[in-house]
Scaffold this motif. Structure first.
Motif, PDB file in Angstrom:
ATOM      1  N   GLN A   1       0.854  -1.191   0.000  1.00 16.26           N
ATOM      2  CA  GLN A   1       0.000   0.000   0.000  1.00 16.26           C
ATOM      3  C   GLN A   1       0.897   1.250   0.000  1.00 16.26           C
ATOM      4  OE1 GLN A   1      -3.578  -0.436   2.839  1.00 16.26           O
ATOM      5  NE2 GLN A   1      -2.051  -1.844   3.651  1.00 16.26           N
ATOM      6  N   PRO A   2       0.422   2.349  -0.582  1.00 20.92           N
ATOM      7  CA  PRO A   2       1.257   3.564  -0.659  1.00 20.92           C
ATOM      8  C   PRO A   2       1.859   3.984   0.689  1.00 20.92           C
ATOM      9  CG  PRO A   2      -0.775   3.841  -1.910  1.00 20.92           C
ATOM     10  CD  PRO A   2      -0.873   2.497  -1.238  1.00 20.92           C
ATOM     11  N   GLU A   3       1.152   3.722   1.750  1.00 17.41           N
ATOM     12  CA  GLU A   3       1.615   4.036   3.110  1.00 17.41           C
ATOM     13  C   GLU A   3       3.024   3.492   3.392  1.00 17.41           C
ATOM     14  OE1 GLU A   3       0.086   4.844   6.279  1.00 17.41           O
ATOM     15  OE2 GLU A   3       1.520   3.765   7.566  1.00 17.41           O
ATOM     16  N   PHE A   4       3.354   2.332   2.799  1.00 14.35           N
ATOM     17  CA  PHE A   4       4.630   1.668   3.101  1.00 14.35           C
ATOM     18  C   PHE A   4       5.646   1.804   1.968  1.00 14.35           C
ATOM     19  CE2 PHE A   4       1.230  -1.113   5.029  1.00 14.35           C
ATOM     20  CZ  PHE A   4       1.355  -0.606   6.311  1.00 14.35           C
ATOM     21  N   VAL A   5       5.314   2.578   0.934  1.00  9.20           N
ATOM     22  CA  VAL A   5       6.116   2.566  -0.302  1.00  9.20           C
ATOM     23  C   VAL A   5       6.840   3.895  -0.550  1.00  9.20           C
ATOM     24  CG1 VAL A   5       5.964   2.414  -2.837  1.00  9.20           C
ATOM     25  CG2 VAL A   5       4.736   0.759  -1.414  1.00  9.20           C
ATOM     26  N   TYR A   6       8.067   3.783  -1.022  1.00 11.38           N
ATOM     27  CA  TYR A   6       8.843   4.929  -1.514  1.00 11.38           C
ATOM     28  C   TYR A   6       9.125   4.704  -3.001  1.00 11.38           C
ATOM     29  CZ  TYR A   6      13.078   7.499  -2.733  1.00 11.38           C
ATOM     30  OH  TYR A   6      14.011   8.276  -3.381  1.00 11.38           O
ATOM     31  N   VAL A   7       8.901   5.737  -3.806  1.00  8.79           N
ATOM     32  CA  VAL A   7       9.147   5.658  -5.251  1.00  8.79           C
ATOM     33  C   VAL A   7      10.431   6.414  -5.570  1.00  8.79           C
ATOM     34  CG1 VAL A   7       8.271   6.265  -7.546  1.00  8.79           C
ATOM     35  CG2 VAL A   7       6.671   5.573  -5.737  1.00  8.79           C
ATOM     36  N   HIS A   8      11.406   5.698  -6.134  1.00  5.51           N
ATOM     37  CA  HIS A   8      12.642   6.377  -6.509  1.00  5.51           C
ATOM     38  C   HIS A   8      12.660   6.673  -8.002  1.00  5.51           C
ATOM     39  CE1 HIS A   8      16.649   7.874  -6.032  1.00  5.51           C
ATOM     40  NE2 HIS A   8      16.981   7.235  -7.126  1.00  5.51           N
ATOM     41  N   LYS A   9      12.712   7.966  -8.333  1.00  2.00           N
ATOM     42  CA  LYS A   9      12.860   8.406  -9.729  1.00  2.00           C
ATOM     43  C   LYS A   9      14.348   8.622  -9.959  1.00  2.00           C
ATOM     44  CE  LYS A   9       8.489  11.001 -10.118  1.00  2.00           C
ATOM     45  NZ  LYS A   9       7.799  10.436  -8.958  1.00  2.00           N
ATOM     46  N   TRP A  10      14.918   7.865 -10.869  1.00  2.74           N
ATOM     47  CA  TRP A  10      16.367   7.857 -11.034  1.00  2.74           C
ATOM     48  C   TRP A  10      16.884   9.108 -11.744  1.00  2.74           C
ATOM     49  CZ3 TRP A  10      19.319   4.247  -8.746  1.00  2.74           C
ATOM     50  CH2 TRP A  10      18.696   3.072  -8.315  1.00  2.74           C
ATOM     51  N   THR A  11      18.000   9.639 -11.238  1.00  3.97           N
ATOM     52  CA  THR A  11      18.785  10.590 -12.020  1.00  3.97           C
ATOM     53  C   THR A  11      20.170   9.967 -12.222  1.00  3.97           C
ATOM     54  OG1 THR A  11      19.363  11.742  -9.977  1.00  3.97           O
ATOM     55  CG2 THR A  11      17.602  12.692 -11.276  1.00  3.97           C
ATOM     56  N   LEU A  12      20.839  10.408 -13.271  1.00  6.60           N
ATOM     57  CA  LEU A  12      22.135   9.832 -13.618  1.00  6.60           C
ATOM     58  C   LEU A  12      23.075   9.852 -12.404  1.00  6.60           C
ATOM     59  CD1 LEU A  12      23.809   8.719 -16.031  1.00  6.60           C
ATOM     60  CD2 LEU A  12      24.636  11.059 -16.372  1.00  6.60           C
ATOM     61  N   HIS A  13      23.768   8.734 -12.189  1.00  5.89           N
ATOM     62  CA  HIS A  13      24.760   8.581 -11.125  1.00  5.89           C
ATOM     63  C   HIS A  13      24.169   8.537  -9.717  1.00  5.89           C
ATOM     64  CE1 HIS A  13      27.723  10.299 -14.272  1.00  5.89           C
ATOM     65  NE2 HIS A  13      27.652   8.978 -14.361  1.00  5.89           N
ATOM     66  N   ASP A  14      22.859   8.272  -9.609  1.00  2.35           N
ATOM     67  CA  ASP A  14      22.319   7.913  -8.288  1.00  2.35           C
ATOM     68  C   ASP A  14      22.856   6.542  -7.923  1.00  2.35           C
ATOM     69  OD1 ASP A  14      20.713  10.132  -8.060  1.00  2.35           O
ATOM     70  OD2 ASP A  14      18.834   9.096  -8.512  1.00  2.35           O
ATOM     71  N   LEU A  15      23.089   6.347  -6.645  1.00  3.84           N
ATOM     72  CA  LEU A  15      23.317   4.994  -6.136  1.00  3.84           C
ATOM     73  C   LEU A  15      22.301   4.774  -5.008  1.00  3.84           C
ATOM     74  CD1 LEU A  15      26.261   2.772  -5.680  1.00  3.84           C
ATOM     75  CD2 LEU A  15      24.992   3.272  -3.597  1.00  3.84           C
ATOM     76  N   VAL A  16      21.548   3.693  -5.122  1.00 10.71           N
ATOM     77  CA  VAL A  16      20.578   3.368  -4.073  1.00 10.71           C
ATOM     78  C   VAL A  16      20.934   2.001  -3.505  1.00 10.71           C
ATOM     79  CG1 VAL A  16      18.140   2.986  -3.516  1.00 10.71           C
ATOM     80  CG2 VAL A  16      18.764   4.723  -5.197  1.00 10.71           C
ATOM     81  N   MET A  17      21.030   1.933  -2.195  1.00 12.40           N
ATOM     82  CA  MET A  17      21.280   0.626  -1.571  1.00 12.40           C
ATOM     83  C   MET A  17      20.131   0.272  -0.656  1.00 12.40           C
ATOM     84  SD  MET A  17      24.532   1.535   0.948  1.00 12.40           S
ATOM     85  CE  MET A  17      24.740  -0.065   1.724  1.00 12.40           C
ATOM     86  N   TRP A  18      19.801  -1.027  -0.624  1.00 10.27           N
ATOM     87  CA  TRP A  18      18.674  -1.451   0.217  1.00 10.27           C
ATOM     88  C   TRP A  18      18.998  -2.756   0.926  1.00 10.27           C
ATOM     89  CZ3 TRP A  18      18.502  -1.367  -5.160  1.00 10.27           C
ATOM     90  CH2 TRP A  18      18.339  -2.588  -5.803  1.00 10.27           C
ATOM     91  N   ASP A  19      18.273  -2.951   2.026  1.00 10.82           N
ATOM     92  CA  ASP A  19      18.406  -4.160   2.833  1.00 10.82           C
ATOM     93  C   ASP A  19      17.306  -5.126   2.410  1.00 10.82           C
ATOM     94  OD1 ASP A  19      18.466  -6.110   4.772  1.00 10.82           O
ATOM     95  OD2 ASP A  19      18.879  -4.715   6.421  1.00 10.82           O
ATOM     96  N   ASN A  20      17.699  -6.227   1.779  1.00  9.48           N
ATOM     97  CA  ASN A  20      16.708  -7.199   1.294  1.00  9.48           C
ATOM     98  C   ASN A  20      16.006  -7.941   2.423  1.00  9.48           C
ATOM     99  OD1 ASN A  20      16.894  -7.189  -1.722  1.00  9.48           O
ATOM    100  ND2 ASN A  20      19.062  -7.472  -1.220  1.00  9.48           N
ATOM    101  N   ARG A  21      16.540  -7.832   3.631  1.00  7.44           N
ATOM    102  CA  ARG A  21      15.932  -8.530   4.765  1.00  7.44           C
ATOM    103  C   ARG A  21      14.756  -7.743   5.324  1.00  7.44           C
ATOM    104  NH1 ARG A  21      21.441  -8.571   8.043  1.00  7.44           N
ATOM    105  NH2 ARG A  21      21.040  -6.380   7.555  1.00  7.44           N
ATOM    106  N   GLN A  22      14.675  -6.438   4.950  1.00 11.60           N
ATOM    107  CA  GLN A  22      13.652  -5.572   5.543  1.00 11.60           C
ATOM    108  C   GLN A  22      12.775  -4.878   4.512  1.00 11.60           C
ATOM    109  OE1 GLN A  22      15.093  -3.487   9.188  1.00 11.60           O
ATOM    110  NE2 GLN A  22      16.924  -3.133   7.984  1.00 11.60           N
ATOM    111  N   THR A  23      13.057  -5.097   3.232  1.00 11.76           N
ATOM    112  CA  THR A  23      12.305  -4.391   2.180  1.00 11.76           C
ATOM    113  C   THR A  23      12.015  -5.321   1.003  1.00 11.76           C
ATOM    114  OG1 THR A  23      14.340  -3.703   1.053  1.00 11.76           O
ATOM    115  CG2 THR A  23      13.421  -2.159   2.668  1.00 11.76           C
ATOM    116  N   MET A  24      11.033  -4.908   0.197  1.00  8.04           N
ATOM    117  CA  MET A  24      10.827  -5.476  -1.141  1.00  8.04           C
ATOM    118  C   MET A  24      10.973  -4.329  -2.128  1.00  8.04           C
ATOM    119  SD  MET A  24       7.768  -8.169  -1.797  1.00  8.04           S
ATOM    120  CE  MET A  24       6.408  -7.148  -1.213  1.00  8.04           C
TER     121      MET A  24
END
Ligand SMILES: [Fe+2]
Length: 296
Positions: A240-263
């Protein structure tokens, strides 16, 4: 310059400033980023024009590199990158977008389904670090869901019902749900289901999270339809949107995530145009459940 972090979503996601990822981290900086990962589960870094080697060096602050074997249908000799990064682009060895009917392309479309990286492995991934080298002109946002907040919001009855449930995960389940069902015998062996707990506990702060993924296709002790309905309901709840963040990419962004706590999932994009994304994957350290139970 000190590291600063600004929270981007009600429950999770930190935007980090004050770090140049072309430079090795000091032990203090590495500890600070790892602690921020525990807390925010997703970290966003802007303006990081890094090489594959620099991306890998940064990732190795947080554990070992995950062995990529068994994660794709791509054949030996077809790989575009000769670095240790996972290629999550839509490009072939010639640097051009793969043809629409190319088998690797069809398989990779599974990344548009909500998932946790490598949940199909007995020891699933800890962190993923994705670097944007070419941004697609249309679509291609990556969305993240906080599976701790989603777990917390369940009612007590559901929490009790799912507390000890175990699911089978396989790349054949996620791809099968999109109608991709043809595999060689070797691939069938490689993609054999593994077991994962449905609720897992973070090793540091001990918060619980739902461990869902499109790779999950069966719940032990339940019929296939009953198990899949439960998983579908939980997925609907958790995204549900309540739990979601939308990442719009710009060149040379680096995003790291924890697979144990997120989808996460990638949204559809213009497949006739390049999208070059490269992922460093940090291996997990233990299974979520003993695999012997697969025989039951
Ligand atoms: Fe992924």
């Amino acid at each position: 310059m000190a590291i600063a972090i600004r929270q981007l979503q009600k429950h999770f996601v930190g935007e980090v400033s004050g770090l140049d990822l072309r430079q090795p981290l000091t032990p203090d900086q590495a500890r600070e980023i790892e602690a921020a990962m525990d807390q925010y589960a997703v970290l966003v870094f802007h303006g990081q024009d890094i090489t594959d080697a620099q991306q890998m060096v940064f990732a190795l602050n947080f554990g070992e590199r995950e062995n990529p074997r068994g994660g794709n249908v791509i054949k030996q000799g077809e790989h575009r990158l000769d670095s240790p990064l996972n290629d999550v682009s839509n490009l072939g060895k010639d640097g051009k977008p793969l043809p629409r009917e190319h088998r690797t392309h069809l398989f990779n479309l599974g990344n548009c389904l909500w998932h946790s990286d490598s949940s199909f492995r007995p020891v699933p991934a800890k962190f993923s670090l994705l670097s944007a080298r070419v941004v697609n002109p249309k679509g291609g946002n990556t969305e993240f869901a906080d599976m701790r907040a989603a777990y917390d919001a369940l009612d007590d009855e559901t929490k009790a019902e799912i507390a000890d449930l175990i699911c089978e995960h396989s790349l054949m389940y996620s791809r099968g749900s999109l109608g991709f069902t043809e595999y060689s015998d070797e691939e069938k062996e490689m993609f054999k289901p593994v077991l994962q707990r449905l609720v897992r506990t973070h090793p540091v702060h001990r918060r619980k999270s739902l461990y869902l993924s499109s790779h999950a296709g069966r719940v032990l002790g339940m019929s296939m339809p009953e198990g899949r309905l439960l998983l579908r309901d939980l997925n609907e709840h958790a995204t549900q949107p309540e739990f979601v963040y939308v990442h719009k990419w710009t060149l040379h962004d680096l995003v790291m995530w924890d697979n144990r706590q997120t989808m996460h999932r990638v949204r559809r994009y213009d497949q006739s145009q390049p999208r070059d994304m490269r992922r460093a994957t940090v291996a997990g350290t233990e299974p979520t459940v003993a695999q012997q139970q697969a025989a039951e």
